[in-house]
Design an enzyme around this catalytic site. Structure first.
Site, PDB file in Angstrom:
ATOM      1  CG  ASP A   1      -4.409   6.996  -2.735  1.00  0.00           C
ATOM      2  OD1 ASP A   1      -4.306   7.308  -3.977  1.00  0.00           O
ATOM      3  OD2 ASP A   1      -3.793   7.295  -1.588  1.00  0.00           O
TER       4      ASP A   1
ATOM      5  CB  ALA B   1      -9.451  13.970  -9.407  1.00  0.00           C
ATOM      6  CE  LYS B   2      -4.027  10.027  -4.513  1.00  0.00           C
ATOM      7  NZ  LYS B   2      -3.308   9.216  -5.464  1.00  0.00           N
ATOM      8  N   GLY B   3      -8.465  12.348  -3.889  1.00  0.00           N
ATOM      9  CA  GLY B   3      -9.524  12.748  -2.478  1.00  0.00           C
ATOM     10  C   GLY B   3      -9.093  12.028  -1.222  1.00  0.00           C
TER      11      GLY B   3
END
Lengths: 172, 409
Positions: free
Chosen positions: B142, B101-103
């Site tokens: 991140d 996933a990434k946000g």
């Protein structure tokens, strides 16, 4: 074959449904009786298509060449069925598939040219035949659709299996 | 091509070598869920500002999804999608029981106060709390997010769902964080360097390294490599770089960075540019700054014998081909920098078990995982005669594919 017996056989054929006896007689006038021996080709894919046939009795296989040059059976048909109708309706000058007698068979041949002439005269018998032919063809389309769906489902199953095989190939 | 596009290029390249077919390729490439939310907050000035946040969940066939949350003015959905898929392949490469996933939130944290960032973070959690969670999707630090941001996420999420430290990793050590998490990516790079050098018949001790980037990844890698006897011949950050062919005094560089905030101006080496570090004469080049650092123009001038990708996507596909032709092995990002997510996994495990591992255990478990992943990828590369990157993607696609097939579509 006696004309009365022929009339009776024709009455059984779906493409003659709803025709009166005089109308049947009009159609009969332009037909020729023909027969095929077991194992004999009635016509082959690519032949000039100048007539359609009504199967009086016998079994006929309809086959088409696949891209590997083999013969794929499209259908097996019997008494009362019509074959080679694409030459009449589609205006195809060559046969799109082959017809093979798988038993001894008796057929009625209707030359396209003479049938077209009847149509041009707005002959009611010919119009009724065309109407019936349209019904026969729409039923065939329906079957074809079902076959397509079946094929698509078959391929999806194979696709997952293929993927599993690929994964096995690439396991370390 | 940006780093994100590069990632999907490499995935497709491997998928085509495996010949998985167009439809399976699409199945594996398409994200499970793409969430875009409005994040309105009141600035300190009383002004109302509306930010846009994303959480992209790419694949969960192997477990809960895992990936960072970034705050940056240039965050856009397409890039986040590609980075989410990169996480799927990365967690699969090191065999963690996770998906990807990434946000991100499109914002400029440099222009925001700590209070504003806290409000932004909490409001974002309000918007995504029902799709994240310890068994669903576990964010991590991140670009421009840090342990403090993770602490806010944990706190805000816990207001909805009860005490939940395992909802996020990279937390502060004093709040359920893991020992070794901060240096984890750099440490993973150290272990990777050991393995690739071993293949060349070399050791860290005596080998020369050039590291572009001196952030969380580059600085820890530099320190650990130096402690292991490696010679750091070039290093840089955005402000500039340093070179010293007989080796930089790394502890002194750290002192300099502590005082000045940059390696630039350090007396123990000659000044060079950020990009000159990439073409330094060395055994190992570690691009640990930005994506796309190595491209068709500078790839032919690289003098390193191997490249170990500290950053995500530092090598674009054209440069990758140049290195393949020149016989320079590239240890890909999805393996080389997987140390971070691996120790995040350890943090999550500790949180779920309500216990705490000592740093020795963290490091030895990390070494085991990195070594095993490296060996497997090197084996695939050797037997199939393909570069390490393709081998890594093939390993990842195989693992994700098997889980997908076993679970059923």
């Amino acid at each position: 074959m006696k004309e009365s017996t022929l009339m009776n056989s024709l009455l059984q054929a779906p493409i003659c449904r709803g025709l009166t006896e005089p109308e049947l007689a009009t159609i009969l006038e332009i037909t020729e009786e023909t027969s095929a021996r077991h194992g004999e080709w009635i016509f082959k894919e690519g032949d000039p298509g100048d007539s359609l046939y009504i199967v009086l009795h016998g079994q006929i296989d309809i086959q088409k060449k696949d891209r590997n040059g083999g013969q794929q059976q499209l259908a097996r048909i019997g008494d009362g069925s019509v074959i080679g109708e694409m030459s009449l309706i589609g205006g195809h000058s060559v046969r799109s598939a082959s017809a093979l007698a798988v038993t001894d068979a008796k057929l009625l041949k209707i030359p396209t040219a003479r049938f077209s002439q009847l149509l041009a005269e707005a002959n009611l018998a010919a119009l009724k035949v065309v109407h019936n032919l349209a019904q026969v063809m729409s039923r065939r389309l329906l079957l074809m659709d079902e076959k397509l769906v079946e094929m698509a489902v078959g391929r999806r199953k194979e696709e997952l299996l293929d993927f599993q095989r690929i994964l096995t190939n690439w396991s370390f | 091509m940006n780093a994100a596009e590069g990632a999907s290029y490499y995935f497709r390249k491997a998928a085509r070598i495996m010949d998985v077919g167009e439809r399976i390729e699409t199945l594996l490439a398409t994200p499970l869920r793409e969430v875009k939310v409005q994040v309105p907050i009141e600035l300190d000035s009383g002004e109302i500002r509306t930010f846009i946040g994303y959480r992209i969940q790419h694949d969960n066939s192997r477990g809960p999804m895992k990936g960072g949350l970034r705050y940056h003015p240039e965050v856009d959905q397409e890039e986040v999608v590609a980075l989410a898929s990169l996480m799927t392949w990365k967690t699969a490469v090191v065999n963690l029981p996770y998906g990807g996933a990434k946000g991100g939130i499109t914002c400029d944290p440099a222009q925001m106060s700590v209070k504003e960032l806290e409000r932004l973070t909490r409001k974002f959690v309000d918007q995504v709390q029902d799709i994240i969670g310890p068994t669903q999707d576990i964010p991590a630090p991140d670009v421009n997010t840090n342990p403090q941001v993770m602490a806010w996420i944990m706190d805000q999420y816990s207001k909805y769902h009860g005490h939940s430290p395992a909802v996020v990793t990279g937390k502060p050590l004093d709040l359920y964080g893991s020992k070794g998490r901060e240096a984890a990516t750099g440490r993973g790079i150290l272990y990777t360097c050991r393995e690739i050098l071993r293949q060349l018949g070399l050791t860290i001790k005596g080998a020369r390294f050039a590291i572009q980037g001196f952030g969380n990844v580059g600085s820890h890698a530099a320190r650990l490599i130096y402690d292991d006897g490696g010679i750091l011949v070039a290093v840089s950050d955005v402000h500039g770089g340093l070179k010293n062919s007989s080796g930089l005094d790394v502890p002194a560089v750290f002192e300099h960075v502590k005082r000045h905030g940059t390696v630039k101006g350090f007396g123990g080496g000659t000044a060079c540019t950020h990009d000159e570090v990439l073409t330094a004469d060395c055994e190992v080049l570690i691009p640990a700054a930005l994506g796309g650092a190595l491209h068709a123009k500078n790839a032919p001038e690289v003098r390193a014998r191997v490249i170990v990708e500290g950053a995500n996507g530092p090598t674009d596909p054209e440069a990758d081909e140049v290195f393949e032709r020149r016989g320079i092995p590239v240890v890909p990002d999805i393996l080389a920098n997987a140390g971070g997510v691996t120790v995040s996994y350890f943090e999550w495990v500790q949180n779920l078990q309500h216990l705490s591992w000592d740093e020795e255990r963290i490091n030895s478990e990390l070494e085991k995982i990195m070594k095993e992943a490296f060996e497997r990828i090197a084996h695939i590369g050797r037997t199939r005669k393909i570069p390490l990157r393709t081998a890594a993607y093939i390993l990842a696609i195989g693992r994700v594919g098997k889980a997908t097939v076993l679970r059923g579509i």
